[in-house]
Design a protein around this motif. Structure first.
Motif: not given
Length: 454
Positions: A135-137, A305-313, A315-319
């Motif tokens: 939810w934060r992401n 769906n949950v996995y994709r919310a963490f899949y990012d560049e 530098r965005n610190l969403n891991a």
């Protein structure tokens, strides 16, 4: 080597779990005997004096196919000659990949990503953190609370303890725990005379519906133990509650976390308890029986769906940065693969259903006992609740430790029962036979007779 020598060495250095250590050094009715185990085979354990004990509780609900199971033994031996462990950050190995593939295949539809840990409590912590972080992401930082059921239990680490609701484990540490929303549960022990499990569980959903309606904007997830609240005195409810809950979580945009750590892998009659409601959770927590009772390993299954919310560049610190040193341990993964292989090579669930019928028949005589408030069963989990007054279901005072009397008697008769307070329960390995079921129930009957004497 004998029992006495090992007990003396043990008590000099070991601090045992879920124990008042002084009990082990007392004599008389309050004593808790310490039993050093030398070996195990099938449903049996043997101590250093040659005494045997039928493991009626699967060594804290973990053992599925018996002690020293040759199939699981060989799988671990084969893995040991190849790779014992490797860091799973940036590295991988065959057993971890194969197990994740197999878990995605056998769990409810839509759970396509697997994250490993090393215990049930850790799995719950991961699911809680993933849900909040999801939810934060998405920018919904206000969704930071959890809803849990009364009488629930999800583990002993602080996050898992916070979302549990058994005072015995939780009250001491209350100042350390996050605030959660606790709602009345569907526990069918409290249904009205003549009311079905289904009707009662449906009626009790009203409290959850109201909580979601009031708090949905701030709630990240609801966490439940599907069908059986195991540490909460083996209280049980109907699958309809899970179906209603899945629908409500979807409507209110709240995650559903299914803690199947104790009830997964065939315990309830289906491979996973959620199957009986025909639902898929957003997070599925697994451990205990995952490795057949051999090695500490847990897994959290979640959606694309949950996995994709963490899949990012980066530098965005969403891991998701949660980690454990032994994440995806190769020996544990190989034991788990062997365990799942037994399910797929043998008709385990059909045999379990037959054994559950045998167990139900053996327990019939307890139903009319004047000091038994209820006999309940879901699959190969059964419980007998001792009460002071059958009509009112007034419980015995916990200080009387009636269950301890059953435990002591059972050990003397060669059966390992470990009651939850005044609740005598059975959760045996799946390799138990009919004669062994009759034995453990007969010993429990004898123990109850002794325990209820004033």
């Amino acid at each position: 080597m004998n029992n006495r020598a090992l007990i003396e060495r043990d008590l000099a250095v070991l601090w045992h779990p879920c124990s008042q250590m002084k009990d082990y050094e007392l004599s008389g009715d309050e004593a808790l005997p310490m039993i050093p185990i030398k070996s195990g085979s099938g449903v049996w354990l043997e101590d250093f004096n040659g005494n045997r004990y039928l493991d009626a509780i699967s060594s804290w609900w973990v053992n599925l196919f018996g002690h020293a199971n040759p199939t699981i033994n060989q799988a671990i031996k084969d893995q040991l000659d190849t790779l014992e462990h490797v860091i799973l950050g940036g590295f991988s190995h065959q057993a971890a990949i194969e197990l994740a593939e197999k878990l995605v295949e056998i769990t409810p539809a839509g759970l396509n990503k697997c994250f490993y840990a090393d215990s049930g409590s850790a799995a719950v912590e991961i699911a809680l953190k993933m849900s909040f972080h999801y939810w934060r992401n998405l920018g919904k930082t206000e969704k930071n609370r959890f809803i849990t059921l009364e009488n629930s239990y999800h583990g002993e680490t602080l996050g898992a303890l916070a979302v549990g609701n058994v005072a015995l484990y939780k009250s001491t540490y209350a100042p350390l725990l996050m605030d959660v929303i606790s709602v009345p549960g569907p526990d069918c022990y409290f249904r009205e005379p003549g009311e079905s499990w289904r009707d009662y569980s449906s009626r009790r959903f009203k409290a959850m519906e109201e909580a979601l309606a009031e708090h949905a904007e701030s709630v990240s997830a609801v966490i439940v133990e599907p069908l059986v609240q195991c540490a909460g005195n083996m209280r049980m409810y109907d699958p309809v509650y899970l179906k209603l809950l899945r629908d409500a979580c979807d409507r209110y945009e709240v995650h559903l976390i299914a803690d199947e750590i104790a009830v997964g892998f065939g315990r309830t009659g289906t491979l996973f308890a959620c199957e009986q409601a025909g639902i898929s959770p957003d997070f599925l927590c697994l451990s205990k029986g995952l490795t057949g009772g051999y090695l500490p390993l847990s897994a959290v299954l979640t959606t694309d769906n949950v996995y994709r919310a963490f899949y990012d560049e980066y530098r965005n610190l969403n891991a998701f940065l949660h980690s454990h040193s032994y994440t995806g341990n190769a020996l544990g993964c190989r034991a788990a693969l062997a365990t799942i292989g037994i399910f797929q090579q043998q008709d385990v669930l059909a045999r379990n259903r037959r054994l559950a019928e045998v167990l139900a028949g053996a327990l019939e005589r307890f139903r009319e006992h004047p000091k038994v408030g209820e006999v309940r069963q879901t699959g190969l989990i059964a419980a007998i609740e001792l009460v002071k007054d059958k009509r009112t279901r007034e419980p015995y005072p916990w200080q009387q430790r009636r269950g301890l009397r059953v435990y002591r008697h059972a050990l003397a008769q060669g059966v390992l029962l470990r009651p939850l307070g005044n609740v005598i329960y059975f959760m045996p390995p799946y390799v138990i036979n009919e004669a062994e079921i009759e034995l453990m129930v007969e010993v429990a009957w004898q123990g109850v007779q002794l325990a209820v004497q004033d």
